[in-house]
Design a protein around this motif. Structure first.
Motif, mmCIF file in Angstrom:
data_model
loop_
_atom_site.group_PDB
_atom_site.id
_atom_site.type_symbol
_atom_site.label_atom_id
_atom_site.label_comp_id
_atom_site.label_asym_id
_atom_site.label_seq_id
_atom_site.Cartn_x
_atom_site.Cartn_y
_atom_site.Cartn_z
ATOM 1 N N ILE A 123 17.396 -2.904 -27.007
ATOM 2 C CA ILE A 123 18.693 -2.314 -27.336
ATOM 3 C C ILE A 123 19.780 -3.373 -27.370
ATOM 4 N N VAL A 124 19.795 -4.258 -26.390
ATOM 5 C CA VAL A 124 20.800 -5.316 -26.352
ATOM 6 C C VAL A 124 20.664 -6.231 -27.569
ATOM 7 N N ASP A 125 19.428 -6.598 -27.932
ATOM 8 C CA ASP A 125 19.215 -7.448 -29.108
ATOM 9 C C ASP A 125 19.665 -6.743 -30.383
ATOM 10 N N PHE A 126 19.390 -5.445 -30.463
ATOM 11 C CA PHE A 126 19.770 -4.700 -31.662
ATOM 12 C C PHE A 126 21.296 -4.627 -31.790
ATOM 13 N N LEU A 127 21.978 -4.386 -30.670
ATOM 14 C CA LEU A 127 23.435 -4.296 -30.703
ATOM 15 C C LEU A 127 24.073 -5.641 -31.018
ATOM 16 N N ASP A 128 23.487 -6.719 -30.495
ATOM 17 C CA ASP A 128 24.045 -8.061 -30.656
ATOM 18 C C ASP A 128 25.489 -8.041 -30.133
ATOM 19 N N ASP A 129 26.475 -8.316 -30.995
ATOM 20 C CA ASP A 129 27.867 -8.293 -30.537
ATOM 21 C C ASP A 129 28.591 -7.025 -30.976
ATOM 22 N N GLN A 130 27.821 -5.999 -31.380
ATOM 23 C CA GLN A 130 28.428 -4.741 -31.812
ATOM 24 C C GLN A 130 28.403 -3.718 -30.667
ATOM 25 N N ARG A 131 28.872 -2.502 -30.943
ATOM 26 C CA ARG A 131 29.030 -1.499 -29.892
ATOM 27 C C ARG A 131 28.185 -0.251 -30.145
ATOM 28 N N MET A 132 27.948 0.493 -29.077
ATOM 29 C CA MET A 132 27.230 1.759 -29.166
ATOM 30 C C MET A 132 28.227 2.902 -28.977
ATOM 31 N N ALA A 133 28.244 3.837 -29.907
ATOM 32 C CA ALA A 133 29.175 4.965 -29.842
ATOM 33 C C ALA A 133 28.613 6.066 -28.951
ATOM 34 N N MET A 134 29.462 6.613 -28.128
ATOM 35 C CA MET A 134 29.106 7.798 -27.350
ATOM 36 C C MET A 134 30.397 8.489 -26.936
ATOM 37 N N ALA A 135 30.298 9.742 -26.591
ATOM 38 C CA ALA A 135 31.469 10.465 -26.101
ATOM 39 C C ALA A 135 31.942 9.826 -24.795
ATOM 40 N N ASP A 136 33.229 9.893 -24.561
ATOM 41 C CA ASP A 136 33.824 9.259 -23.384
ATOM 42 C C ASP A 136 33.137 9.757 -22.109
ATOM 43 N N PRO A 137 32.491 8.865 -21.355
ATOM 44 C CA PRO A 137 31.763 9.315 -20.161
ATOM 45 C C PRO A 137 32.661 9.769 -19.017
ATOM 46 N N ASP A 138 33.960 9.484 -19.115
ATOM 47 C CA ASP A 138 34.879 9.897 -18.049
ATOM 48 C C ASP A 138 35.387 11.324 -18.223
ATOM 49 N N THR A 139 35.355 11.830 -19.459
ATOM 50 C CA THR A 139 35.984 13.131 -19.705
ATOM 51 C C THR A 139 35.142 14.115 -20.506
ATOM 52 N N VAL A 140 34.171 13.639 -21.265
ATOM 53 C CA VAL A 140 33.448 14.502 -22.210
ATOM 54 C C VAL A 140 32.034 14.763 -21.691
ATOM 55 N N PRO A 141 31.586 16.010 -21.710
ATOM 56 C CA PRO A 141 30.242 16.326 -21.202
ATOM 57 C C PRO A 141 29.133 15.466 -21.796
ATOM 58 N N ALA A 142 29.105 15.278 -23.125
ATOM 59 C CA ALA A 142 28.053 14.464 -23.736
ATOM 60 C C ALA A 142 28.069 13.048 -23.184
ATOM 61 N N GLY A 143 29.263 12.544 -22.910
ATOM 62 C CA GLY A 143 29.378 11.213 -22.333
ATOM 63 C C GLY A 143 28.895 11.163 -20.896
ATOM 64 N N ARG A 144 29.186 12.218 -20.141
ATOM 65 C CA ARG A 144 28.714 12.252 -18.749
ATOM 66 C C ARG A 144 27.190 12.351 -18.699
ATOM 67 N N TYR A 145 26.631 13.209 -19.547
ATOM 68 C CA TYR A 145 25.170 13.298 -19.608
ATOM 69 C C TYR A 145 24.586 11.944 -20.009
ATOM 70 N N GLY A 146 25.226 11.315 -21.000
ATOM 71 C CA GLY A 146 24.734 10.038 -21.493
ATOM 72 C C GLY A 146 24.782 8.953 -20.437
ATOM 73 N N MET A 166 34.268 7.716 -27.391
ATOM 74 C CA MET A 166 34.952 8.544 -28.381
ATOM 75 C C MET A 166 35.489 9.828 -27.756
ATOM 76 N N GLU A 167 36.434 10.443 -28.453
ATOM 77 C CA GLU A 167 37.089 11.659 -27.954
ATOM 78 C C GLU A 167 36.125 12.825 -27.823
ATOM 79 N N ASN A 168 35.153 12.899 -28.706
ATOM 80 C CA ASN A 168 34.100 13.916 -28.593
ATOM 81 C C ASN A 168 32.843 13.430 -29.287
ATOM 82 N N VAL A 169 31.769 14.163 -29.118
ATOM 83 C CA VAL A 169 30.469 13.703 -29.596
ATOM 84 C C VAL A 169 30.395 13.677 -31.119
ATOM 85 N N ARG A 170 31.138 14.526 -31.811
ATOM 86 C CA ARG A 170 31.104 14.523 -33.267
ATOM 87 C C ARG A 170 31.757 13.262 -33.842
ATOM 88 N N ILE A 171 32.746 12.733 -33.143
ATOM 89 C CA ILE A 171 33.360 11.483 -33.599
ATOM 90 C C ILE A 171 32.377 10.329 -33.417
#
Length: 253
Positions: A123-146, A166-171
């Motif tokens: 996963i780290v090699d695939f990302l390289d210097d880019q980012r992985m999108a996920m819902a905000d883990p501090d406020t959004v359920p999908a992010g907390r599960y993630g 992100m603000e929500n999982v659809r974003i």
């Protein structure tokens, strides 16, 4: 004279106000439920004639709005924590809460991306210097599960500095579909509706708390249809729609 003129204007203005708007059912629902809720509402409207109006957003945003007194008739949460929060702050009656479905998490990439293992190095090699999108883990359920899943899989420390919350999982889903981020962590049902992404790996269910979608009538609602729609969400018709879109239910075989 001015008071009489005011009353006359007010009377005619009242005649121009659509009476049906007062009986519309307003539902605040998690963004990941959009397609399912809209299809369910169509069936309910055909059966009852009651129009259902939705506000879709991240569960935390909706919970805060209900706490502030927003005129929602029902709240449909993507996890138990935010439903508990609303109940503790007088927004819903805990005895009124119903579970309507559950879900799963998946790792996604662009549609041509090869399958990945859930190994840290890959996963780290695939990302390289880019980012992985996920819902905000501090406020959004999908992010907390993630976050819980990544921690339990031993991946959190490797990706925490490479996240695009992100603000929500659809974003988060849209970010991967557009190519803004190479990887994303979303619900399985989100991946199934977006043709421009591919599921690269399924996150083990045991690595995170159960994903529970809960619904309840709000305490501010005076709409007599609110309880009816809540029951309809657990009907065979509604549960079949949820299952057809990839949600897990225990009502329909």
């Amino acid at each position: 004279m001015y008071m009489r003129l005011f009353l006359i204007i007010a009377f005619f203005a009242s005649l121009l106000t659509p009476a049906a708007a007062a009986s519309d059912l307003t539902v605040f629902a998690a963004a990941s439920l959009r397609e399912a809720m809209e299809r369910i509402a169509s069936g309910y409207e055909r059966e009852t004639g009651t129009k259902v109006v939705f506000s879709f957003a991240g569960t935390g945003i909706l919970a805060r709005q209900i706490e502030a007194g927003a005129p929602a008739d029902l709240f449909v949460s993507a996890d138990a924590d935010w439903m508990d929060y609303v109940a503790e702050n007088g927004g819903v009656d805990p005895a009124n809460v119903r579970q309507i479905a559950s879900n799963a998490l998946v790792l996604i990439g662009a549609s041509e991306t090869p399958v990945l293992s859930l190994g840290e190095a890959e996963i780290v090699d695939f990302l390289d210097d880019q980012r992985m999108a996920m819902a905000d883990p501090d406020t959004v359920p999908a992010g907390r599960y993630g976050r819980a899943a990544l921690e339990n899989l031993g991946l959190w420390h490797a990706v925490a500095g490479r996240l695009a919350p992100m603000e929500n999982v659809r974003i988060a889903l849209a970010s991967v579909a557009r190519g803004d981020t190479p990887l994303g962590l979303v619900y399985r049902t989100d991946a199934e509706i977006e043709p421009d992404v591919a599921v690269l790996a399924t996150i083990p269910g045991a690595s995170h708390p159960e994903i529970r979608y809960l619904a309840a009538v709000t305490d501010v609602s005076s709409n007599p249809a609110a309880g009816s729609f809540l029951e309809y969400l657990t009907s065979t018709e509604a549960q079949e729609i949820l299952q057809s879109l990839g949600f897990v239910t225990d009502k329909v075989e």
